[in-house]
Design a protein around this motif. Structure first.
Motif: not given
Length: 390
Positions: A79-95
């Motif tokens: 579960d500690h991975c979730i915040p970092d993975l959320a940042r990945v999704a956000q970068q992709i969604h920005a496009n």
């Protein structure tokens, strides 16, 4: 004026809609920290290379500690991975692009150094046929079931991190494929033996992921499965085996299947007397499930040819590496400006840091055909790095 099929939107059976049929497939870049946390360089790279495409599938993330296959790999094991993975999704969604997290366990395709002293695991205690391969230990029945649960938990974390889907990595000789392969799976219990029993593990992983989506996803969420059509090992997976697996997968309401090949039009590695592309054989048995085709597709004409054959999506791997604005240039009718070679002067613009460049240079030396521009191909790694980063 040409009207390309791949520029049309598509809505999956789950309800997710993508703006076009161009996909970036998962490509290893080894930019993560040793614990699987995402780096700033990696986020910058995702932001650049998810432009314009309908869907971006991340480099693979391991579902548990024993699943780690290489250094610099993403992780979704805790579960500690979730915040970092959320940042990945956000970068992709920005496009405006849909973000899919590829998840796996490497199985025997790792080593005890990467696993910090732990022995690799697999379906059976059979080493891979590659230099310096370590012999894994066979997972116990309880460990098999725990690994299935880990895939379900990883899917839940992807949902919480804001991804639009997960892709189960059943290709490239990793654990899901190892259970299906008669080379790596010599078991005689419920998880091996007959072809049907060798299907049991991937089918159980799919069921665990589907259960997680049903229970946790508040919005439409994709589930895809990547596969390799053949192995060259003896015994090994043959296309006839894969077609039986795909016929079963075609009944499971998956959002897509993703065929992993270096050449979209490749014929059999084992039957050299059969001239029919494996893509055509796969399309015959996948009546209900969209197919992503990948492999050596660079130009709009090549992409359209693959779709004309029956693929629903076309994936640009190495070409996206060289030209992240491919879709925009096709849409704007400026196709003559598309880059088909990787030049020294482009690396900073493309978000390729020193570590990733060294990885690509090593791949190029081993025949990966990254597409280096001649001056880059002739330069040593250090010479090129001096030009770019100093």
């Amino acid at each position: 004026m040409v009207s390309y099929r791949f520029l049309n939107p598509y809505t999956f059976q789950s309800g997710v809609t993508v703006s076009n049929r161009v996909v970036v497939p998962p490509m290893t870049e080894s930019m993560s920290f040793s614990d699987g946390a995402v780096t700033t360089d990696e986020l910058h790279y995702f932001r650049i290379h998810s432009r314009g495409v309908g869907m971006y599938i991340t480099p693979v993330a391991n579902v548990n500690a024993l699943g780690k296959g290489f250094e610099g790999e993403l992780s979704v094991a805790d579960d500690h991975c979730i915040p970092d993975l959320a940042r990945v999704a956000q970068q992709i969604h920005a496009n405006g692009t849909k973000a899919v997290l590829q998840i796996f366990s490497a199985g025997r395709m790792t080593n005890s150094a990467i696993l910090r002293g732990q022995q690799p695991v697999s379906a059976s205690a059979v080493a891979a046929l590659r230099p310096d391969a370590e012999t894994p230990r066979a997972l116990t029945d309880a460990e098999v079931r725990a690994t299935i649960a880990d895939f379900g938990a990883a899917t839940r974390r992807a949902i919480k991190a804001g991804f639009d889907g997960v892709e189960l990595h059943g290709a490239n000789t990793y654990l899901l494929q190892q259970f299906f392969s008669p080379h790596s799976n010599r078991r005689t219990d419920d998880w091996g033996g007959t072809l049907e029993k060798r299907m049991a593990f991937p089918l159980a992983v799919i069921a665990a992921a589907q259960a997680a989506i049903h229970e946790d996803a508040q919005n439409p969420f994709l589930l895809g499965y990547r596969f390799s059509p053949e192995e060259i090992e003896k015994p090994g997976i043959r296309i006839e085996d894969t077609l039986q697996l795909l016929a079963k997968l075609d009944t499971l309401n998956l959002d897509y299947l993703h065929m992993s090949m270096g050449n979209a039009w490749r014929t059999s590695l084992n039957n050299h007397n059969d001239p029919e592309p494996l893509l055509n054989k796969v399309l015959v048995v996948t009546h209900q499930t969209p197919l992503i085709s990948v492999g050596g597709i660079e130009t709009p004409e090549q992409a359209d040819k693959v779709m004309a054959a029956g693929a629903t999506f076309v994936a640009l791997g190495r070409e996206n590496l060289r030209e992240p604005n491919w879709v925009q240039k096709v849409s704007n009718h400026t196709e003559t400006t598309i880059r088909y070679k990787l030049a020294v002067t482009d690396l900073e613009e493309l978000g390729i840091p020193e570590s990733f460049f060294r990885y690509l240079a090593n791949m190029e030396r081993h025949g990966a055909n990254i597409g280096f521009e001649p001056s880059l191909a002739k330069a040593s790694e250090d010479e090129a790095l001096n030009v770019i980063f100093n």
